[in-house]
Design an enzyme around this catalytic site. Structure first.
Site, PDB file in Angstrom:
ATOM      1  N   GLU A   1      21.781 -76.453 140.189  1.00  0.00           N
ATOM      2  CA  GLU A   1      21.237 -77.323 139.158  1.00  0.00           C
ATOM      3  C   GLU A   1      20.828 -76.407 138.013  1.00  0.00           C
ATOM      4  OE1 GLU A   1      20.989 -80.541 138.949  1.00  0.00           O
ATOM      5  OE2 GLU A   1      21.623 -81.103 140.973  1.00  0.00           O
TER       6      GLU A   1
ATOM      7  N   THR B   1      21.554 -66.148 136.203  1.00  0.00           N
ATOM      8  CA  THR B   1      21.363 -66.348 134.769  1.00  0.00           C
ATOM      9  C   THR B   1      20.410 -65.319 134.182  1.00  0.00           C
ATOM     10  OG1 THR B   1      20.421 -67.907 133.143  1.00  0.00           O
ATOM     11  CG2 THR B   1      19.559 -68.017 135.372  1.00  0.00           C
ATOM     12  N   ASP B   2      20.549 -65.068 132.889  1.00  0.00           N
ATOM     13  CA  ASP B   2      19.594 -64.189 132.214  1.00  0.00           C
ATOM     14  C   ASP B   2      18.233 -64.850 132.020  1.00  0.00           C
ATOM     15  OD1 ASP B   2      20.389 -66.025 130.279  1.00  0.00           O
ATOM     16  OD2 ASP B   2      20.747 -64.530 128.712  1.00  0.00           O
ATOM     17  N   GLU B   3      18.150 -66.166 132.254  1.00  0.00           N
ATOM     18  CA  GLU B   3      16.876 -66.865 132.049  1.00  0.00           C
ATOM     19  C   GLU B   3      15.807 -66.452 133.059  1.00  0.00           C
ATOM     20  OE1 GLU B   3      16.990 -71.003 130.997  1.00  0.00           O
ATOM     21  OE2 GLU B   3      19.097 -70.859 130.419  1.00  0.00           O
TER      22      GLU B   3
ATOM     23  N   TYR C   1      13.884 -74.552 136.333  1.00  0.00           N
ATOM     24  CA  TYR C   1      15.255 -74.070 136.536  1.00  0.00           C
ATOM     25  C   TYR C   1      15.280 -72.566 136.744  1.00  0.00           C
ATOM     26  CZ  TYR C   1      19.703 -72.041 135.127  1.00  0.00           C
ATOM     27  OH  TYR C   1      20.825 -71.266 135.066  1.00  0.00           O
TER      28      TYR C   1
ATOM     29  N   LYS D   1      16.194 -70.177 140.125  1.00  0.00           N
ATOM     30  CA  LYS D   1      17.273 -69.182 140.128  1.00  0.00           C
ATOM     31  C   LYS D   1      16.719 -67.794 140.459  1.00  0.00           C
ATOM     32  CE  LYS D   1      21.015 -69.409 139.455  1.00  0.00           C
ATOM     33  NZ  LYS D   1      22.126 -69.597 140.437  1.00  0.00           N
TER      34      LYS D   1
ATOM     35  N   ASN E   1      26.837 -69.439 128.560  1.00  0.00           N
ATOM     36  CA  ASN E   1      28.278 -69.673 128.541  1.00  0.00           C
ATOM     37  C   ASN E   1      28.635 -70.866 127.664  1.00  0.00           C
ATOM     38  OD1 ASN E   1      29.958 -68.560 131.494  1.00  0.00           O
ATOM     39  ND2 ASN E   1      27.907 -67.916 130.869  1.00  0.00           N
TER      40      ASN E   1
ATOM     41  N   LYS F   1      25.043 -80.217 127.356  1.00  0.00           N
ATOM     42  CA  LYS F   1      24.743 -78.837 126.983  1.00  0.00           C
ATOM     43  C   LYS F   1      24.906 -78.641 125.471  1.00  0.00           C
ATOM     44  CE  LYS F   1      24.101 -77.139 131.199  1.00  0.00           C
ATOM     45  NZ  LYS F   1      22.965 -76.343 131.634  1.00  0.00           N
TER      46      LYS F   1
ATOM     47  N   TYR G   1      16.974 -78.384 118.034  1.00  0.00           N
ATOM     48  CA  TYR G   1      15.598 -78.299 118.517  1.00  0.00           C
ATOM     49  C   TYR G   1      14.736 -77.428 117.596  1.00  0.00           C
ATOM     50  CZ  TYR G   1      16.456 -80.137 123.285  1.00  0.00           C
ATOM     51  OH  TYR G   1      16.728 -80.924 124.373  1.00  0.00           O
TER      52      TYR G   1
ATOM     53  N   ARG H   1      20.462 -67.183 121.383  1.00  0.00           N
ATOM     54  CA  ARG H   1      21.124 -67.046 122.678  1.00  0.00           C
ATOM     55  C   ARG H   1      22.256 -66.025 122.544  1.00  0.00           C
ATOM     56  NH1 ARG H   1      17.012 -68.824 123.536  1.00  0.00           N
ATOM     57  NH2 ARG H   1      16.427 -70.774 124.574  1.00  0.00           N
TER      58      ARG H   1
ATOM     59  N   HIS I   1      10.341 -73.736 125.180  1.00  0.00           N
ATOM     60  CA  HIS I   1      11.670 -73.311 124.741  1.00  0.00           C
ATOM     61  C   HIS I   1      11.688 -71.805 124.473  1.00  0.00           C
ATOM     62  CE1 HIS I   1      15.289 -74.443 121.922  1.00  0.00           C
ATOM     63  NE2 HIS I   1      15.642 -73.716 122.970  1.00  0.00           N
TER      64      HIS I   1
END
Length: 337
Positions: free
Chosen positions: A80, A120-122, A147, A151, A177, A186, A204, A211, A273
């Site tokens: 997810e 992910t880099d997040e 999220y 991860k 991506n 997305k 936003y 990014r 954000h």
């Protein structure tokens, strides 16, 4: 080589399957996907006769064990992954990203199957806009959403199972991506399909969030480089030096489609954000010799816009419901435009 691809009907996974079928004649692909809203069987139609598809959940231990036992490599894409959705209901993210990863790790441990984990880099949090630094393999984890925290948890499970139980695993953390078959909720496909439908793109906050964009084909070629040549137990960051702020992305989409670059609306910002992501992929490039095909963001974006323009039948049925979901979540215009 028999490869089990989890989440192979999702965006990045489906593109991985296409690339593998196209470039690796020696690989037999099995896809395991639960076909949640982000998984689309139609994304695999062009290769349907060349792969095996299994409809199922990665938390189904009996099913996973049977499929892993018949595989040489597991590539774990299933997740997810939408931040907005994780803020509304975190449980599916815990269930899939943590419990699902645990289920896979126990099975590859039992059968001694090579495992590659997509992340992910997040997980690293974010950087200030004026910070010259970039994320590297040694950056401390600092996730900021349900999220990214799930991860990060899954990454830690992989590292623990590798160290504690000798699981033959590698990890990769990739930047944002874009490309074909990405769900239109997305950012980039939403803006492209908005313009194609005559809807003004939505931006936003102040639009200055940055990014580090990478075309999905480049991500997947890097994944194969790690599977082929990566060191067991190690993490590789995947990026293409594609730092662009969100406003520039929207303006570029409008320009590619022949529209005025200011024909967009500012809308309410997303809670928490992150301001900037940036990847240092030096290790991947120097140790494994990987290079991206798309050397600049604009060329990859043009190819992506062309795909969505030429494949309206793939996304058109999702569009109204996607935009209604944003409206129901309270997305409102906030500035001039």
């Amino acid at each position: 080589m028999r490869v089990l691809v989890t989440g192979g009907a999702g965006f990045i996974g489906a593109n991985f399957v296409h690339q593998t079928v196209r470039e690796r004649a020696d690989v037999q692909v099995t896809v395991l996907d639960s076909l949640t809203y982000a998984g689309n069987r139609a994304s695999l139609e062009p290769v349907a006769q060349q792969i095996e598809f299994v409809h199922g959940d990665i938390t189904d231990a009996e099913l996973v064990d049977r499929l892993v036992a018949a595989s040489d490599v597991v590539v774990h894409f299933a997740a997810e992954s939408h931040n907005d959705n994780s803020l509304g209901d975190p449980w599916p993210f815990v269930h899939t990203n943590i419990v699902g990863t645990y289920t896979l790790l126990e099975s590859v441990r039992r059968h001694d199957v090579r495992y590659h984990h997509i992340s992910t880099d997040e997980v690293y949090g974010d950087l200030e806009l004026d910070d010259p630094g970039r994320f590297s393999e040694s950056t401390a984890y600092n996730p900021s959403s349900p999220y990214s925290s799930t991860k990060a948890s899954s990454d830690m499970l992989v590292r623990a199972w590798t160290r504690s139980f000798g699981v033959r695993a590698t990890l990769s953390n990739c930047s944002n991506n874009y490309g074909p078959y990405q769900h239109i909720e997305k950012f980039i496909p939403r803006q492209i399909t908005n313009v194609l439908c005559g809807i003004r793109p939505k931006l936003y906050g102040d639009g200055l969030n940055v990014r580090d964009w990478i075309h999905v084909d480049d991500h997947n070629s890097a994944v194969w480089a790690v599977i082929d040549k990566g060191e067991i137990g190690q993490t590789y960051l995947i990026g293409a030096d594609g730092e662009v702020n969100n406003r520039t992305v929207v303006e570029s989409v409008l320009d590619v489609l022949g529209k005025s670059p200011d024909a967009f609306d500012f809308v309410t910002d997303r809670p928490g954000h992150d301001r900037r992501y940036a990847i240092d992929s030096t290790r991947l490039r120097t140790e494994l010799g990987w290079r991206p095909r798309y050397q600049d963001f604009r060329s990859g974006l043009e190819a992506t816009v062309a795909w969505y323009r030429d494949n309206e039948s793939w996304w058109r049925g999702q569009k109204d419901a996607t935009e209604q979901k944003y409206a129901d979540a309270g997305e409102k215009k906030t500035g001039p435009g």
